[in-house]
Design a protein around this motif. Structure first.
Motif, mmCIF file in Angstrom:
data_model
loop_
_atom_site.group_PDB
_atom_site.id
_atom_site.type_symbol
_atom_site.label_atom_id
_atom_site.label_comp_id
_atom_site.label_asym_id
_atom_site.label_seq_id
_atom_site.Cartn_x
_atom_site.Cartn_y
_atom_site.Cartn_z
ATOM 1 N N UNK A 1 10.364 -3.942 -2.312
ATOM 2 C CA UNK A 1 10.475 -3.631 -3.746
ATOM 3 C C UNK A 1 11.731 -4.310 -4.587
ATOM 4 N N UNK A 2 12.958 -3.632 -3.852
ATOM 5 C CA UNK A 2 14.279 -3.978 -4.562
ATOM 6 C C UNK A 2 14.278 -5.468 -4.399
ATOM 7 N N UNK B 1 21.502 -0.809 5.832
ATOM 8 C CA UNK B 1 22.596 0.231 6.034
ATOM 9 C C UNK B 1 22.278 1.535 5.286
ATOM 10 N N UNK B 2 21.496 1.381 4.163
ATOM 11 C CA UNK B 2 21.262 2.528 3.319
ATOM 12 C C UNK B 2 20.303 3.217 3.990
ATOM 13 N N UNK B 3 19.562 2.871 4.951
ATOM 14 C CA UNK B 3 18.575 3.380 5.528
ATOM 15 C C UNK B 3 17.176 3.638 4.532
ATOM 16 N N UNK B 4 17.119 2.742 3.617
ATOM 17 C CA UNK B 4 15.811 2.568 2.570
ATOM 18 C C UNK B 4 14.537 2.400 3.483
ATOM 19 N N UNK B 5 13.544 3.118 3.136
ATOM 20 C CA UNK B 5 12.425 3.065 3.572
ATOM 21 C C UNK B 5 11.823 1.281 3.369
ATOM 22 N N UNK C 1 21.271 -8.654 0.760
ATOM 23 C CA UNK C 1 20.554 -7.530 0.162
ATOM 24 C C UNK C 1 19.953 -6.772 1.312
ATOM 25 N N UNK C 2 19.059 -7.588 2.297
ATOM 26 C CA UNK C 2 18.707 -6.879 3.411
ATOM 27 C C UNK C 2 19.489 -5.847 4.197
ATOM 28 N N UNK C 3 20.941 -6.595 4.376
ATOM 29 C CA UNK C 3 21.881 -5.887 5.011
ATOM 30 C C UNK C 3 22.181 -4.589 4.303
ATOM 31 N N UNK D 1 10.351 0.309 -6.700
ATOM 32 C CA UNK D 1 11.637 0.026 -7.031
ATOM 33 C C UNK D 1 12.431 1.256 -7.472
ATOM 34 N N UNK D 2 13.783 1.190 -6.674
ATOM 35 C CA UNK D 2 14.754 2.207 -7.062
ATOM 36 C C UNK D 2 15.523 1.673 -8.164
ATOM 37 N N UNK D 3 15.178 2.009 -9.539
ATOM 38 C CA UNK D 3 15.823 1.034 -10.489
ATOM 39 C C UNK D 3 17.394 1.146 -10.601
ATOM 40 N N UNK D 4 18.127 2.164 -10.348
ATOM 41 C CA UNK D 4 19.382 2.449 -10.544
ATOM 42 C C UNK D 4 20.341 1.496 -9.827
ATOM 43 N N UNK D 5 19.883 1.667 -8.551
ATOM 44 C CA UNK D 5 20.679 0.829 -7.546
ATOM 45 C C UNK D 5 20.175 -0.659 -7.826
#
Length: 240
Positions: free
Chosen positions: A159-160, A149-153, A143-145, A61-65
């Protein structure tokens, strides 16, 4: 039995690709029961699935975003539930069908030229997710979009989605209860299907562990496109 089968299939899909459970379940359940009954069932199912998946994947999880997306979503969820409660079902169902179709086409296309360089638009996507989540339990598409667009792994995106769904589903279920949408009959239906939902979610995670996820996700999105088209056609036939 058909309602339970849809919820179990939703658990398998979410376990396999990390999203898509509500997009699969809501159009199919809307053909079997009123949207006002389908939404609480899908919300409770999403909550259970999130717990199962996060048990293994919470470290990504990337907690801040995620906090920004979730906070904005929580603020918008009550508005979405109000739309579900007082909206005309003849309007709600076609909107849901269009959401599913548009998202499925976008997912199959997946434009590679678009990219978000920062998290400045995170509140916008969080609000959109909250509105769709409260009204139709389909918070996933925005959320998926956004994550794409942020190019997350993929693990970070999965997890997000689960973290958002865990908190958002609790809030959605609370709002459904406050509006009288959560009945004893629905709770019994969910409790009956819950063990199989957990098993299906775990099975989905296991089966796709060594399979190409992009190929499986494309198959799921194509299935979602078909289910959205079926729902839209049923709405058109009913209005005709």
């Amino acid at each position: 039995m058909l309602v339970g089968a849809v919820l179990i299939a939703a658990g398998f899909v979410r376990g396999a690709v990390g999203f898509g459970d509500a997009l699969l379940a809501m159009p199919l359940l809307a053909l079997l029961i009123p949207v006002q009954s389908a939404a609480p069932l899908v919300a409770m199912t999403g909550l259970l699935i999130a717990i199962v998946i996060l048990f293994k994947e919470w470290r990504h999880i990337e907690f801040q975003t995620t906090l920004v997306l979730t906070t904005c979503g929580l603020l918008a969820i009550p508005v979405g539930v109000w739309i579900l409660k007082f909206g005309n079902e003849q309007i709600v169902k076609p909107i849901l069908a269009c959401v599913v179709i548009v998202y499925s086409i976008w997912s199959l296309w997946r434009p590679t030229s678009l990219e978000l360089k920062s998290d400045k638009l995170a509140p916008v996507f969080g609000i959109a997710a909250g509105l769709l989540g409260g009204a139709y339990n389909t918070s996933g598409p925005p959320l998926v979009i956004y994550g794409t667009l942020r190019r997350w792994p993929q693990q970070q995106l999965r997890a997000m989605l689960q973290a958002y769904c865990l908190i958002g589903s609790i809030w959605i279920v609370c709002n459904h209860s406050l509006h009288g949408l959560l009945t004893l009959s629905l709770l019994k239906q969910f409790a009956t299907a819950a063990p199989l939902i957990v098993a299906a979610t775990s099975l989905g995670q296991f089966i796709t562990r060594d399979l190409p996820r992009q190929k499986f996700a494309a198959w799921v999105n194509f299935s979602l496109l078909i289910s959205g088209a079926i729902l839209l056609l049923s709405c058109l036939n009913a209005s005709g």
